[in-house]
Design an enzyme around this catalytic site. Structure first.
Site, PDB file in Angstrom:
ATOM      1  N   GLU A 240      13.016   3.917   1.249  1.00 45.27           N
ATOM      2  CA  GLU A 240      12.182   4.417   2.450  1.00 45.27           C
ATOM      3  C   GLU A 240      13.178   4.307   3.592  1.00 45.27           C
ATOM      4  O   GLU A 240      12.351   4.099   4.792  1.00 45.27           O
ATOM      5  CB  GLU A 240      10.962   3.528   2.553  1.00 45.27           C
ATOM      6  CG  GLU A 240      10.254   3.648   1.135  1.00 45.27           C
ATOM      7  CD  GLU A 240       9.412   4.839   1.268  1.00 45.27           C
ATOM      8  OE1 GLU A 240       9.143   5.556   2.126  1.00 45.27           O
ATOM      9  OE2 GLU A 240       9.559   5.262  -0.214  1.00 45.27           O
TER      10      GLU A 240
ATOM     11  N   GLY B  14       1.957   8.045  -0.090  1.00 47.99           N
ATOM     12  CA  GLY B  14       2.611   9.223  -0.105  1.00 47.99           C
ATOM     13  C   GLY B  14       3.312   8.912  -1.536  1.00 47.99           C
ATOM     14  O   GLY B  14       2.712   8.896  -2.763  1.00 47.99           O
ATOM     15  N   SER B  15       4.611   9.340  -1.389  1.00 42.78           N
ATOM     16  CA  SER B  15       5.356   9.189  -2.960  1.00 42.78           C
ATOM     17  C   SER B  15       5.172   7.867  -3.655  1.00 42.78           C
ATOM     18  O   SER B  15       5.304   8.118  -4.796  1.00 42.78           O
ATOM     19  CB  SER B  15       6.943   9.606  -2.639  1.00 42.78           C
ATOM     20  OG  SER B  15       7.525   8.521  -1.837  1.00 42.78           O
TER      21      SER B  15
ATOM     22  N   PHE C 194       0.887  -1.185   0.137  1.00 44.67           N
ATOM     23  CA  PHE C 194       0.017   0.217  -0.077  1.00 44.67           C
ATOM     24  C   PHE C 194       0.776   1.194   0.095  1.00 44.67           C
ATOM     25  O   PHE C 194       1.974   1.421   0.749  1.00 44.67           O
ATOM     26  CB  PHE C 194      -0.906  -0.132   1.065  1.00 44.67           C
ATOM     27  CG  PHE C 194      -2.016   1.079   1.340  1.00 44.67           C
ATOM     28  CD1 PHE C 194      -2.698   1.301   0.277  1.00 44.67           C
ATOM     29  CD2 PHE C 194      -1.791   2.141   2.210  1.00 44.67           C
ATOM     30  CE1 PHE C 194      -3.798   2.351   0.498  1.00 44.67           C
ATOM     31  CE2 PHE C 194      -2.351   3.535   2.098  1.00 44.67           C
ATOM     32  CZ  PHE C 194      -3.434   3.553   1.326  1.00 44.67           C
ATOM     33  N   GLY C 195       0.545   2.295  -0.876  1.00 50.58           N
ATOM     34  CA  GLY C 195       1.390   3.292  -1.097  1.00 50.58           C
ATOM     35  C   GLY C 195       0.383   4.715  -0.545  1.00 50.58           C
ATOM     36  O   GLY C 195      -0.648   4.713  -1.194  1.00 50.58           O
TER      37      GLY C 195
HETATM   38  C1  SIN Z   1       4.397   5.892   1.013  1.00 45.57           C
HETATM   39  O1  SIN Z   1       4.208   6.632   0.057  1.00 45.57           O
HETATM   40  O2  SIN Z   1       3.583   5.024   0.825  1.00 45.57           O
HETATM   41  C2  SIN Z   1       5.570   6.027   1.934  1.00 45.57           C
HETATM   42  C3  SIN Z   1       5.826   7.246   2.328  1.00 45.57           C
HETATM   43  C4  SIN Z   1       6.496   8.148   1.157  1.00 45.57           C
HETATM   44  O3  SIN Z   1       7.436   7.436   0.560  1.00 45.57           O
HETATM   45  O4  SIN Z   1       6.360   9.362   0.783  1.00 45.57           O
END
Ligand code: SIN
Length: 187
Positions: A99, A27-28, A24-25
């Protein structure tokens, strides 16, 4: 503070040999998919809220002038919308490196758009990691984001790209909309 959680993640879940894992993402990982995937679906998780509470000293800021990126905080009754990626286990070597500044992999349940529910993982930076910055007034968070730059680019672009990606998924996030409103007001 730059730390490295990649060894902890490798130890907690040895995934290299897994054929397929759902990730699951929120954010980026939504707007910057610099990794191969087998499938990408809209999805949400339950009981979490997205917040710009994690310091970024390696991607969207520097150790001297950290940026802010998103993590998750427990929020009973709330949904956090994002994307689900079906990926090969071997892809986690790249993701763990990306990450590594405070994010740990956690087990989660992903609710895929369309109704299917699958088990998977997400990256979360919890309050006990040294790069955690925590809550602050929206105007202060927006000001910090507007000022920070790092090797992956401007912190502001992270916020704007995430907001655009969420809108493209047909969802809005009140925390993000509040930060955008502060920026429009000229913090
Ligand atoms: C994500 O995107 O799920 C984790 C946080 C990020 O890398 O911005």
């Amino acid at each position: 503070m730059v730390i490295d959680t990649s060894a902890i993640n490798r130890r907690n879940h040895a995934l290299a040999d897994d054929d397929e894992v759902w990730l699951f993402g929120y954010g980026s990982l939504i707007f910057k998919a610099d990794f191969p995937y087998l499938e990408r679906r809209g999805a949400h998780i339950q009981g979490w809220a997205r917040r710009f509470w994690q310091g970024s000293h390696d991607h969207r800021g520097t150790p001297e002038s950290p940026g802010r990126v998103v993590t998750l905080t427990a929020a009973p009754g709330q949904h956090c919308h994002g994307v689900a990626y079906r990926i090969r286990g071997a892809v986690f070597a790249h993701l763990d490196h990306r990450e590594k500044n405070g994010y740990l992999r956690l087990d989660t349940t992903l609710h895929l758009t369309g109704g299917e529910t699958v088990a998977g993982l997400l990256y979360v930076a919890t309050a006990d990691n040294p790069a955690f910055l925590g809550p602050a007034p929206a105007a202060d968070i927006a000001r910090q984001i507007a000022a920070a730059h790092g090797p992956s680019g401007a912190n502001l672009d992270y916020l704007l790209d995430l907001a655009a990606a969420l809108r493209a998924l047909g969802t809005r996030d009140t925390h993000i909309e509040q930060l955008l409103a502060e920026l429009s007001a000229g913090v």
